[in-house]
Write a protein that holds these residues in place. Structure first.
Motif, mmCIF file in Angstrom:
data_model
loop_
_atom_site.group_PDB
_atom_site.id
_atom_site.type_symbol
_atom_site.label_atom_id
_atom_site.label_comp_id
_atom_site.label_asym_id
_atom_site.label_seq_id
_atom_site.Cartn_x
_atom_site.Cartn_y
_atom_site.Cartn_z
ATOM 1 N N SER A 166 0.861 -1.184 0.000
ATOM 2 C CA SER A 166 0.000 0.000 0.000
ATOM 3 C C SER A 166 0.897 1.232 0.000
ATOM 4 N N GLU A 167 0.333 2.384 -0.299
ATOM 5 C CA GLU A 167 1.126 3.617 -0.275
ATOM 6 C C GLU A 167 1.657 3.907 1.123
ATOM 7 N N ALA A 168 0.860 3.622 2.126
ATOM 8 C CA ALA A 168 1.306 3.861 3.508
ATOM 9 C C ALA A 168 2.502 2.982 3.841
ATOM 10 N N GLU A 169 2.457 1.721 3.419
ATOM 11 C CA GLU A 169 3.575 0.808 3.671
ATOM 12 C C GLU A 169 4.816 1.237 2.887
ATOM 13 N N ALA A 170 4.608 1.592 1.616
ATOM 14 C CA ALA A 170 5.735 2.022 0.781
ATOM 15 C C ALA A 170 6.373 3.286 1.336
ATOM 16 N N ARG A 171 5.565 4.159 1.911
ATOM 17 C CA ARG A 171 6.097 5.397 2.483
ATOM 18 C C ARG A 171 7.022 5.095 3.663
ATOM 19 N N ILE A 172 6.655 4.123 4.485
ATOM 20 C CA ILE A 172 7.515 3.713 5.605
ATOM 21 C C ILE A 172 8.842 3.165 5.087
ATOM 22 N N ILE A 173 8.758 2.363 4.026
ATOM 23 C CA ILE A 173 9.966 1.791 3.433
ATOM 24 C C ILE A 173 10.876 2.885 2.899
ATOM 25 N N PHE A 174 10.303 3.846 2.181
ATOM 26 C CA PHE A 174 11.128 4.858 1.527
ATOM 27 C C PHE A 174 11.593 5.947 2.475
ATOM 28 N N LEU A 175 10.913 6.143 3.557
ATOM 29 C CA LEU A 175 11.432 7.071 4.566
ATOM 30 C C LEU A 175 12.771 6.564 5.090
ATOM 31 N N GLN A 176 12.839 5.268 5.354
ATOM 32 C CA GLN A 176 14.087 4.659 5.822
ATOM 33 C C GLN A 176 15.139 4.644 4.709
ATOM 34 N N LEU A 177 14.702 4.272 3.512
ATOM 35 C CA LEU A 177 15.628 4.155 2.397
ATOM 36 C C LEU A 177 16.250 5.498 2.046
ATOM 37 N N VAL A 264 8.068 -0.679 -8.381
ATOM 38 C CA VAL A 264 7.870 -2.110 -8.092
ATOM 39 C C VAL A 264 7.062 -2.296 -6.812
ATOM 40 N N CYS A 265 7.388 -1.518 -5.771
ATOM 41 C CA CYS A 265 6.683 -1.658 -4.493
ATOM 42 C C CYS A 265 5.193 -1.371 -4.613
ATOM 43 N N LEU A 266 4.827 -0.403 -5.455
ATOM 44 C CA LEU A 266 3.432 0.001 -5.565
ATOM 45 C C LEU A 266 2.637 -0.808 -6.588
ATOM 46 N N SER A 267 3.334 -1.528 -7.474
ATOM 47 C CA SER A 267 2.625 -2.250 -8.531
ATOM 48 C C SER A 267 2.942 -3.737 -8.593
ATOM 49 N N GLY A 268 4.082 -4.146 -8.014
ATOM 50 C CA GLY A 268 4.509 -5.527 -8.129
ATOM 51 C C GLY A 268 5.109 -5.855 -9.484
#
Length: 331
Positions: A166-177, A264-268
């Protein structure tokens, strides 16, 4: 040990405790005269080590005095640069990852040089919560790099299981990245090989992550590095494909890779690939030929797509920097 047959004819393996000191499975004492079935991955111990004792986790009185400080066993992964093995540190009993590199790949003509040694010292000094920590380096018949071990595996495997975030999950990933990349870029370190396989999850449930293999691409020969990228070029920036005389790597190559990873994270799906051709994969990347036409993008916000488009600008001078990415409205 006793072996019997299960209901479906499978072998079953048991351990029976006949000792006076105790036998332990996964840290739990079996008890004298008791029997316990063993399963794949069980840890069998003849004693329990306590941190307060003066004896190291592995008491080496039965080993040769020059025995290595690590006991390596399972191969975690194997690639063009290195083989990674799971290992046990004798002194502490902690699981670590040992990256084993061939010096012929790491050094020109198989010999160490001052630049490589300096790169190693720089990488060992890095200390960030979203970057895998290098614990030790051993320069022997091969080059050994001892890293902290993370239980969660690769981001690549997490994406395969979930298909997309989800966008919320991807945002957590990319904040760290992005914060990890900012830390590296501020120290003039460019990763050059960012992809989901080089992003490790701390555990199997949370979205905590750490970047691995940072800077290692600078420690191998240019020829070896480019050969490796040609094998899996989906995350490579357009400028990497330029002829030698025009090739200039900047921090912008990492930001392009982030754009592909976010896609990739948002679409697979990867934005570029031979399955989308013609044109060829290289031409797709160099021309920035990708789209948001797949139905999966209908539920993705325009701000997320805007960030992807900024990160996937084919001109590196027009591509978002890590600071700009962190300040983007989607973040």
């Amino acid at each position: 040990r006793a072996i019997g047959m299960g209901e479906q004819g499978r072998e079953r393996v048991f351990v029976e405790d006949l000792s006076s000191n105790g036998t332990f499975v996964n840290g739990t004492k079996i008890g004298r005269g008791n029997r316990r079935e063993l399963h794949h991955g069980d840890e069998l111990q003849l004693a329990i080590w306590t941190a307060g004792s003066d004896i190291p986790y592995f008491y080496d009185k039965f080993y040769h005095p020059s025995a290595r400080p690590m006991l390596t066993h399972t191969i975690v992964t194997s690639g063009a640069f290195a083989t990674v093995k799971l290992a046990l540190e004798r002194r502490t009993g902690q699981l670590v990852a040992v990256k084993i590199m061939d010096k012929r790949t790491l050094y020109k003509r198989g010999q160490p040089n001052e630049q490589t040694d300096q790169e190693t010292r720089i990488l060992m000094a890095l200390d960030h919560p979203c970057i895998v920590k290098i614990r030790e380096v051993f320069n022997e018949e091969q080059f050994y790099m001892v890293l902290e071990f993370l239980q969660g595996g690769e981001l690549f495997d997490r994406i395969k299981r979930k298909r997309c975030f989800s966008e919320a999950e991807a945002r957590i990933i990319f904040l760290q990245l992005f914060h990890a990349i900012k830390y590296l870029h501020n120290r003039d370190i460019t990763h050059r090989d960012l992809k989901p396989e080089n992003i490790l999850m701390v555990d199997n449930t949370s979205l905590r992550l750490k970047i691995s293999d940072f800077g290692l691409a600078k420690m191998v020969s240019e020829e070896t590095f480019l050969h490796t990228l040609c094998g899996t070029p989906s995350y490579v920036a357009p400028e990497v494909f330029n002829p030698n005389s025009q090739r200039a790597y900047t921090k912008a190559v990492d930001m392009w890779s982030c754009g592909v990873i976010l896609y990739v994270c948002l679409s697979g799906q990867v934005p570029f690939g031979s399955i989308r051709g013609p044109p060829s994969l290289q031409e797709q990347i160099q021309q920035g030929l990708y789209s948001f036409d797949d139905p999966v993008w209908r539920d993705v916000s325009d701000t997320a797509k805007d960030l992807i488009e900024w990160l996937l600008a084919t001109n590196p001078n027009e591509r978002a920097t890590v600071e700009q990415a962190l300040s983007h409205p989607w973040m």
